[in-house]
Scaffold this motif. Structure first.
Motif, PDB file in Angstrom:
ATOM      1  N   SER A 246     -57.967 -90.892  47.357  1.00 28.09           N
ATOM      2  CA  SER A 246     -58.955 -91.610  46.559  1.00 28.09           C
ATOM      3  C   SER A 246     -59.528 -92.808  47.315  1.00 28.09           C
ATOM      4  O   SER A 246     -60.632 -93.269  47.027  1.00 28.09           O
ATOM      5  N   GLN A 247     -58.779 -93.313  48.275  1.00 31.86           N
ATOM      6  CA  GLN A 247     -59.254 -94.407  49.122  1.00 31.86           C
ATOM      7  C   GLN A 247     -58.875 -94.119  50.565  1.00 31.86           C
ATOM      8  O   GLN A 247     -57.816 -93.549  50.831  1.00 31.86           O
ATOM      9  N   GLU A 248     -59.742 -94.561  51.467  1.00 31.36           N
ATOM     10  CA  GLU A 248     -59.389 -94.403  52.877  1.00 31.36           C
ATOM     11  C   GLU A 248     -58.314 -95.423  53.293  1.00 31.36           C
ATOM     12  O   GLU A 248     -57.474 -95.131  54.138  1.00 31.36           O
ATOM     13  N   PRO A 259     -38.494-107.620  42.730  1.00 31.92           N
ATOM     14  CA  PRO A 259     -37.173-106.989  42.551  1.00 31.92           C
ATOM     15  C   PRO A 259     -37.057-105.674  43.318  1.00 31.92           C
ATOM     16  O   PRO A 259     -38.052-105.018  43.658  1.00 31.92           O
ATOM     17  N   LEU A 260     -35.819-105.293  43.553  1.00 27.86           N
ATOM     18  CA  LEU A 260     -35.528-104.040  44.231  1.00 27.86           C
ATOM     19  C   LEU A 260     -35.976-102.856  43.353  1.00 27.86           C
ATOM     20  O   LEU A 260     -35.885-102.918  42.126  1.00 27.86           O
ATOM     21  N   ASN A 261     -36.505-101.817  43.993  1.00 28.94           N
ATOM     22  CA  ASN A 261     -36.938-100.583  43.312  1.00 28.94           C
ATOM     23  C   ASN A 261     -38.171-100.810  42.427  1.00 28.94           C
ATOM     24  O   ASN A 261     -38.407-100.085  41.470  1.00 28.94           O
ATOM     25  N   SER A 262     -38.943-101.837  42.776  1.00 29.92           N
ATOM     26  CA  SER A 262     -40.200-102.075  42.054  1.00 29.92           C
ATOM     27  C   SER A 262     -41.314-101.212  42.648  1.00 29.92           C
ATOM     28  O   SER A 262     -41.338-100.937  43.857  1.00 29.92           O
ATOM     29  N   THR A 263     -42.242-100.798  41.813  1.00 33.84           N
ATOM     30  CA  THR A 263     -43.374 -99.991  42.268  1.00 33.84           C
ATOM     31  C   THR A 263     -44.370-100.873  42.991  1.00 33.84           C
ATOM     32  O   THR A 263     -44.809-101.906  42.468  1.00 33.84           O
ATOM     33  N   VAL A 264     -44.725-100.458  44.193  1.00 30.79           N
ATOM     34  CA  VAL A 264     -45.701-101.187  44.999  1.00 30.79           C
ATOM     35  C   VAL A 264     -47.111-100.701  44.682  1.00 30.79           C
ATOM     36  O   VAL A 264     -48.009-101.461  44.330  1.00 30.79           O
ATOM     37  N   ILE A 265     -47.316 -99.402  44.794  1.00 29.59           N
ATOM     38  CA  ILE A 265     -48.616 -98.773  44.545  1.00 29.59           C
ATOM     39  C   ILE A 265     -48.388 -97.278  44.439  1.00 29.59           C
ATOM     40  O   ILE A 265     -47.368 -96.748  44.907  1.00 29.59           O
ATOM     41  N   SER A 266     -49.314 -96.593  43.823  1.00 28.52           N
ATOM     42  CA  SER A 266     -49.287 -95.119  43.767  1.00 28.52           C
ATOM     43  C   SER A 266     -50.553 -94.585  44.443  1.00 28.52           C
ATOM     44  O   SER A 266     -51.674 -94.918  44.028  1.00 28.52           O
ATOM     45  N   THR A 334     -54.144 -91.540  55.076  1.00 25.46           N
ATOM     46  CA  THR A 334     -54.728 -92.810  54.646  1.00 25.46           C
ATOM     47  C   THR A 334     -53.826 -93.939  55.106  1.00 25.46           C
ATOM     48  O   THR A 334     -52.648 -93.728  55.458  1.00 25.46           O
ATOM     49  N   GLN A 335     -54.356 -95.172  55.105  1.00 32.96           N
ATOM     50  CA  GLN A 335     -53.602 -96.342  55.548  1.00 32.96           C
ATOM     51  C   GLN A 335     -53.263 -97.231  54.346  1.00 32.96           C
ATOM     52  O   GLN A 335     -54.104 -97.455  53.466  1.00 32.96           O
ATOM     53  N   LEU A 336     -52.040 -97.690  54.332  1.00 39.15           N
ATOM     54  CA  LEU A 336     -51.585 -98.618  53.305  1.00 39.15           C
ATOM     55  C   LEU A 336     -51.211 -99.935  54.003  1.00 39.15           C
ATOM     56  O   LEU A 336     -50.314 -99.965  54.851  1.00 39.15           O
ATOM     57  N   LEU A 337     -51.945-101.005  53.656  1.00 37.76           N
ATOM     58  CA  LEU A 337     -51.683-102.328  54.229  1.00 37.76           C
ATOM     59  C   LEU A 337     -51.017-103.192  53.160  1.00 37.76           C
ATOM     60  O   LEU A 337     -51.598-103.437  52.095  1.00 37.76           O
ATOM     61  N   ILE A 338     -49.803-103.652  53.449  1.00 37.30           N
ATOM     62  CA  ILE A 338     -49.028-104.456  52.499  1.00 37.30           C
ATOM     63  C   ILE A 338     -48.852-105.850  53.095  1.00 37.30           C
ATOM     64  O   ILE A 338     -48.320-106.014  54.195  1.00 37.30           O
ATOM     65  N   GLN A 339     -49.278-106.873  52.342  1.00 37.70           N
ATOM     66  CA  GLN A 339     -49.126-108.272  52.748  1.00 37.70           C
ATOM     67  C   GLN A 339     -48.032-108.920  51.895  1.00 37.70           C
ATOM     68  O   GLN A 339     -48.043-108.831  50.677  1.00 37.70           O
ATOM     69  N   ILE A 340     -47.079-109.573  52.553  1.00 33.60           N
ATOM     70  CA  ILE A 340     -45.968-110.240  51.862  1.00 33.60           C
ATOM     71  C   ILE A 340     -46.338-111.708  51.650  1.00 33.60           C
ATOM     72  O   ILE A 340     -46.749-112.415  52.585  1.00 33.60           O
ATOM     73  N   LEU A 341     -46.198-112.153  50.426  1.00 33.30           N
ATOM     74  CA  LEU A 341     -46.504-113.541  50.065  1.00 33.30           C
ATOM     75  C   LEU A 341     -45.215-114.373  50.066  1.00 33.30           C
ATOM     76  O   LEU A 341     -44.177-113.935  49.564  1.00 33.30           O
ATOM     77  N   ASP A 342     -45.325-115.571  50.618  1.00 31.50           N
ATOM     78  CA  ASP A 342     -44.146-116.433  50.739  1.00 31.50           C
ATOM     79  C   ASP A 342     -43.752-117.033  49.398  1.00 31.50           C
ATOM     80  O   ASP A 342     -44.598-117.418  48.590  1.00 31.50           O
ATOM     81  N   GLU A 343     -42.457-117.084  49.143  1.00 27.42           N
ATOM     82  CA  GLU A 343     -41.884-117.773  47.991  1.00 27.42           C
ATOM     83  C   GLU A 343     -40.940-118.854  48.521  1.00 27.42           C
ATOM     84  O   GLU A 343     -40.435-118.770  49.646  1.00 27.42           O
TER      85      GLU A 343
END
Length: 823
Positions: A246-248, A259-266, A334-343
Motif C-alpha cells: 500500500s506504500q512504497e 512496552p514489550l510486544n507492542s504493535t509498531v505498524i501493520s 517495501t522499506q520501513l523506517l523506524i525512528q526511536i524517540l528519547d525518554e
C-alpha cells in the motif's frame, strides 16, 4: 566462499599496514578549553601511534608524569592510551567502525585529556575512517523463486539486496549473474538499488524445471570484496500478478519506553491473482541483525511488533526491508523506517576523576580537593544536569570545563570537630519526570598539632593511707589530647614548683606513659599530713604542647600509735600509784582522774577509759569519756578497804590499741593506817645512792613536823565542827599547816581529797612512787593482781613528808588543768 575469506584477510592486512595519521584540528579557546582532532583508519594494530598528544597540547616530556596527563572517558579509554614516556596517543584495542557507528557516514570517538598543576581539560575527537574489511553479504544464502512457464520475456524478478557494512568507496557497488541461457541482471533504483532478475526468453518447464544461478555482489574497495547467493528458480504454472504494498515506504516513530510486544505498524500488500497465487507471506529481508532482534513480523497479517525493549542510547533509527511474497512465488519489497524517540530513562552519573585525601585541617579556603564528572546518557533537555552538594558543609561545587566540577573548601577545617566528611553530591536532570543520582565521597582530614593536652581537673586530690608500701601505685592521672596519632601521644612528668623545697620525686614518681603515680617511700601521717606536686603532660607533636595540673596528696591516718598516759605520770620503775580515799566519802565523789593522749587523729584518737576485772559490787566507777574515777557507793565497815584498779585507756581505731595503769586505792580516815601499805610497796624498790638516802631523811623529818602540825590543826578543827564539808572525819589525821593548803580548791576535784598522792616511804628514795603503764596490752589478757592486805597495820616508821605530798598535789593539779583545757 574460501576464496572470498582469503581475499578479505589480505585486504585487511593491506590497510592495517598502511597507517595514516592525520592531524585535523588543534584549537585553544579563551575559556581555557582546548580541542584536538585526529583521524585514523579502523582495524589499526594495538600500540599503533595516532599522534603525539603531549606535543599537540604544548607539553614537554618531563611534564607528562608531573601534570598527570590522562584520558577521561567511559568509552574511549578502552580504545586509546597515552604513552607516559613520550606522550604518544596509541591504539589500545581493536577499533571496528561498523561496530561503533554502523552505516553512519561519520564515525568518531571523543574523550577528554586532563592535566593538572594547573588543571586543564582538552577535548579530543578521533575520526574513524573506513577500510574495506567487510565484504557484501546476503541475508539468505539461497534465493528460491518460482516462475510460471507462461512468464513473458522481459519480466523482472526482484532479488535479495546485499548489505555492505563499509561506507564510501568501500560500500556495495555492483552485482553480477553467473552465465545462463534465460536470465540477465537488471537494476531497480529508487531510494535504494535492488537487483532484479530479468527473463530474456520464455521458460519451458518440460525442458528444464529448475534453474540455479549465482548472484555475486561487488564492493568498490581495493582489492574488491564479493558476496554471493544462490538463486534457485523453480518453473511453475502461470502466475502473472505481483503483490503490491500500500506504500512504497513506511515511516513510524516510537518512544523507547514502548512496552514489550507492542504493535509498531501493520504492512499490507495486495495480489490480484486468485486462489493460491493471491495468498501473501510477509517477511523481513536485507535487515540488520539489530532490527531482527528488536522486531518481529506476523507472516500472514503483516503486523510488526516489538521483540525486546528499545533503547535510544543504543540505536536511534531502524531501517527494515519488508517483502511480500505470494504463493505463486512473486515477491515485492517495501522499506520501513523506524525512528526511536528519547525518554528520560537514564539517571545522571557522577564519577570521581581526581581526589586529594586526606586534606590537612589547616588548608586555606578555596583549596581544591576533588574533580568530578557528571554525565547523562539521555539527549536534549533530558540530558541537561544540575549538580549540587547536599547539606551544609565547608565545601562548594565550582563548574569547570565541559561536564566537570571542582570541589573546593569554603572555610577552615577542624579535625577535632570533624575527622572526615562524607560529601554527598546530587545530580538532577531536567527531564520530565526528573531523575537524580547521589554519590558520596569520603574525605579524611589530616591532623596538625593545634591542641594542647587537657587535664580533667586543675587540682587532683589523692588520699593515701600512711604506712603504705614504697613503690605501690597510689593514683592514676590522665590528660586528653584532641589531636591524633603522634600529636596525641602524651608523656607525663613531675616538676618541682620551688627548687628550695624537698624534690617532689623523693615522695612520688610517675609512669611517663600511663600516668600512674607511685609512692617512693612509706608515708607517716604524724610527719607529713599533706604535700603537693605539679604534673606536666607534654604531647609528641612538633612543636610540642603541654599543660600542668596540681595534685594534693593527703595522708590518711592509721591507728599506729597507742594511747600515752600522762597522769598518773609514767615512771620506768616498777611501782604502784597509791591514792587515799576518805572512808566517809559520799557517793559520786571524785577520787582521781586518768589523763591520756593519742598521737593519731580523728576516730583513731578518740579515747575511752575502762576498768579491767571489775568486782561484782564495785566501789568505784570510771567515766569512759573523761577518765574521772568516782565513788559508786558509800563505804561500810565490812567492805574491803584496799582496792587495786587497772585502768585501760583504749582508742577508737581498728584494731584498737590500748595502754593500762594500775592504781591502788586505800580507803581510810586515818592517814597513818595507810603508811604500812605504802611502806610495804616502797620497800620493794631498789635502794638509791647515799645522797638520795640523806635527802629522804631530811625530807622525812620535815614531813614529820609538818604532819604533827596538820594533825593538831585537824583535831582542833574537829572539835569546833564535826561536819566539815570537805575533810569529813579527820580526827586521826595530824594537823596540817595552813601554808600548804592550796589557794585554788575551786577546780573539778575538791581539796584535800581531790587528788590523792602516794609518797615514797623508803629513806633511800627521792622520787615519788608513780604508776607504770603497759602499752599495747590486749584487754582480755590483763589479770588483776592480789589485792589482799590489812589496812590496820601499825605504822612503825614515820617518814611521810607533807611537803612532798603538797608538791605532788600541785603537780597533778597542773597536769589535770592542762589536759582538761586541751580536751
Amino acid at each position: 566462499m574460501a576464496e572470498r575469506k582469503i581475499q578479505q584477510t589480505e585486504t585487511s592486512k593491506g590497510f592495517r599496514g598502511q597507517v595514516m595519521i592525520l592531524f585535523l584540528f588543534f584549537c585553544l579557546c579563551h575559556s581555557g578549553f582546548a580541542q584536538v582532532h585526529y583521524s585514523l583508519y579502523e582495524e589499526m594494530a594495538k600500540g599503533s601511534s595516532i599522534g603525539n598528544l603531549a606535543n599537540d597540547l604544548g607539553l614537554n616530556v618531563k611534564e607528562i608524569l608531573h601534570r598527570k596527563l590522562r584520558i577521561v572517558s567511559r568509552v574511549s579509554e578502552k580504545y586509546f592510551s597515552i604513552n607516559s614516556l613520550n606522550g604518544n596517543l596509541n591504539v589500545a584495542d581493536r577499533i571496528d567502525r561498523e561496530t561503533l557507528c554502523g552505516a553512519a557516514e561519520e564515525c568518531f570517538l571523543t574523550f577528554d585529556a586532563v592535566i593538572e598543576n594547573p588543571l586543564n581539560i582538552y577535548h579530543v575527537r578521533v575520526d574513524i575512517k573506513d577500510i574495506n574489511d567487510n565484504p557484501p553479504r546476503f541475508v539468505q544464502d539461497t534465493i528460491v523463486l518460482e516462475i510460471s512457464e507462461h512468464t513473458l520475456p522481459g519480466v523482472r524478478f526482484a532479488l535479495q539486496r546485499a548489505e555492505d557494512l563499509d561506507t564510501g568507496v568501500n560500500s556495495l557497488k555492483n552485482y553480477k549473474l553467473s552465465t545462463n541461457g534465460y536470465f540477465v541482471l537488471g537494476m531497480k533504483t529508487s531510494t535504494i538499488t535492488i537487483p532484479e532478475l530479468v527473463l530474456e526468453k520464455p521458460l519451458d518447464r518440460e525442458a528444464q524445471n529448475i534453474h540455479e544461478i549465482v548472484l555475486t555482489a561487488f564492493d568498490g574497495g581495493n582489492p574488491v570484496l564479493t558476496g554471493t547467493t544462490l538463486i534457485k528458480i523453480t518453473v511453475t504454472d502461470f502466475n502473472d500478478n505481483f503483490p503490491i504494498f500500500s506504500q512504497e515506504i513506511y515511516k513510524v516513530s516510537l518512544s523507547e519506553s514502548i512496552p514489550l510486544n507492542s504493535t509498531v505498524i501493520s504492512v499490507s500488500a495486495n495480489d490480484e491473482d486468485e486462489g493460491v497465487n493471491s495468498q501473501i507471506t510477509y517477511s523481513f529481508s536485507a535487515t540488520s541483525k539489530q532490527a531482527i532482534q528488536a522486531f518481529i513480523i506476523n507472516p500472514r497479517s503483516g503486523e510488526i511488533k516489538t521483540k525486546e525493549h528499545l533503547d535510544f542510547e543504543k540505536v536511534k533509527n531502524y531501517e527494515i526491508s519488508v517483502q511480500a511474497k505470494d504463493d505463486g512465488g512473486l515477491v515485492t519489497h517495501t522499506q520501513l523506517l523506524i525512528q526511536i524517540l528519547d525518554e528520560n530513562d537514564n539517571a545522571p552519573e557522577i564519577s570521581v576523576t581526581s581526589i586529594t585525601t586526606p586534606v590537612s585541617e589547616d588548608s586555606a579556603p578555596g583549596t581544591l580537593v576533588a574533580l568530578i564528572e557528571v554525565d547523562d546518557l539521555d539527549s536534549g533537555v533530558n540530558g541537561e544536569v544540575d549538580c549540587q552538594i547536599v547539606g551544609v558543609m565547608p565545601f562548594k561545587l565550582m563548574p569547570s570545563t565541559g561536564n566537570f566540577y571542582k570541589i573546593v573548601t569554603t572555610s577552615i577545617l577542624d579535625r577535632e570537630k570533624t575527622s572526615y566528611y562524607n560529601i554527598t553530591i546530587q545530580a538532577i536532570d531536567k527531564g520530565s519526570p526528573t531523575l537524580s543520582y547521589r554519590k558520596t565521597i569520603r574525605l579524611d582530614i589530616s591532623d596538625i598539632n593545634d591542641n594542647p593536652p587537657v587535664f580533667e581537673k586543675s587540682i587532683y586530690i589523692a588520699y593515701v593511707p600512711e604506712n603504705n608500701h614504697p613503690g605501690a601505685s597510689i593514683y592514676s592521672i590522665q590528660a586528653i589530647d584532641k589531636d591524633s596519632e603522634e600529636n596525641s601521644k602524651l608523656v607525663y612528668s613531675i616538676i618541682d614548683s620551688s627548687p628550695k623545697e624537698t624534690p617532689s620525686t623523693s615522695y612520688v614518681s610517675i609512669n611517663p606513659v600511663s600516668g600512674i603515680i607511685y609512692a617512693q617511700k612509706s608515708f607517716d601521717y604524724e610527719q607529713d599530713r599533706e604535700f603537693q606536686i605539679h604534673i606536666l603532660a607534654k604531647d609528641s607533636g612538633s612543636p610540642s604542647l603541654n599543660s600542668t595540673a596540681v595534685m594534693r596528696i593527703c595522708i590518711i591516718d592509721q591507728n599506729d600509735n597507742s594511747p600515752i598516759i600522762l597522769y598518773p605520770s609514767i615512771d620506768t620503775g616498777d611501782s604502784t600509784v597509791f591514792e587515799i580515799v576518805p572512808f566517809s566519802s559520799e557517793q559520786g565523789s571524785l577520787v582521781t582522774k586518768v589523763v591520756a593522749v593519742d598521737a593519731d587523729s580523728g576516730h583513731n584518737a578518740w579515747l575511752s577509759y575502762h576498768f579491767l576485772q571489775e568486782s561484782e559490787t564495785p566501789h568505784f566507777i570510771i567515766n569512759q569519756y573523761t577518765g574521772e574515777i568516782r565513788i559508786s557507793r558509800i563505804f561500810h565497815e565490812r567492805d574491803v578497804l584496799r582496792h587495786r584498779i587497772v585502768v585501760m585507756v583504749k582508742d577508737n581505731g581498728i584494731p584498737s590499741l590500748s595502754s593500762t595503769v594500775t592504781l591502788t586505792l586505800i580507803v581510810t580516815d586515818n592517814f597513818q593506817h595507810a603508811l604500812p601499805e605504802i611502806h610495804e610497796q616502797s620497800r620493794k624498790s631498789e635502794s638509791q645512792s647515799n645522797m638520795q638516802f640523806y635527802l629522804v631523811i631530811a625530807i622525812a623529818l620535815i614531813s614529820f613536823f609538818f604532819l604533827l602540825t596538820v594533825i593538831s590543826a585537824i583535831i582542833s578543827k574537829y572539835r569546833a565542827s564535826k561536819s566539815l564539808t570537805t575533810f569529813g572525819s579527820m580526827g586521826t589525821y595530824p594537823p596540817v599547816d595552813p601554808r600548804f593548803i592550796p589557794t585554788f580548791n575551786n577546780g573539778t576535784l575538791p581539796f584535800p581529797y581531790s587528788y590523792d598522792v602516794c609518797v615514797t616511804l623508803d629513806q633511800s628514795e627521792k622520787d615519788f612512787a608513780c604508776p607504770k603503764t603497759h602499752q599495747n596490752v590486749p584487754v582480755e589478757s590483763l589479770i588483776d593482781a592480789d589485792d589482799s592486805g590489812n589496812g590496820d597495820e601499825i605504822v612503825k616508821e614515820i617518814i611521810p613528808s607533807v611537803g612532798i605530798v603538797m608538791i605532788k598535789r600541785q603537780f597533778t593539779i597542773f597536769w589535770y588543768e592542762v589536759f582538761s583545757a586541751d580536751n
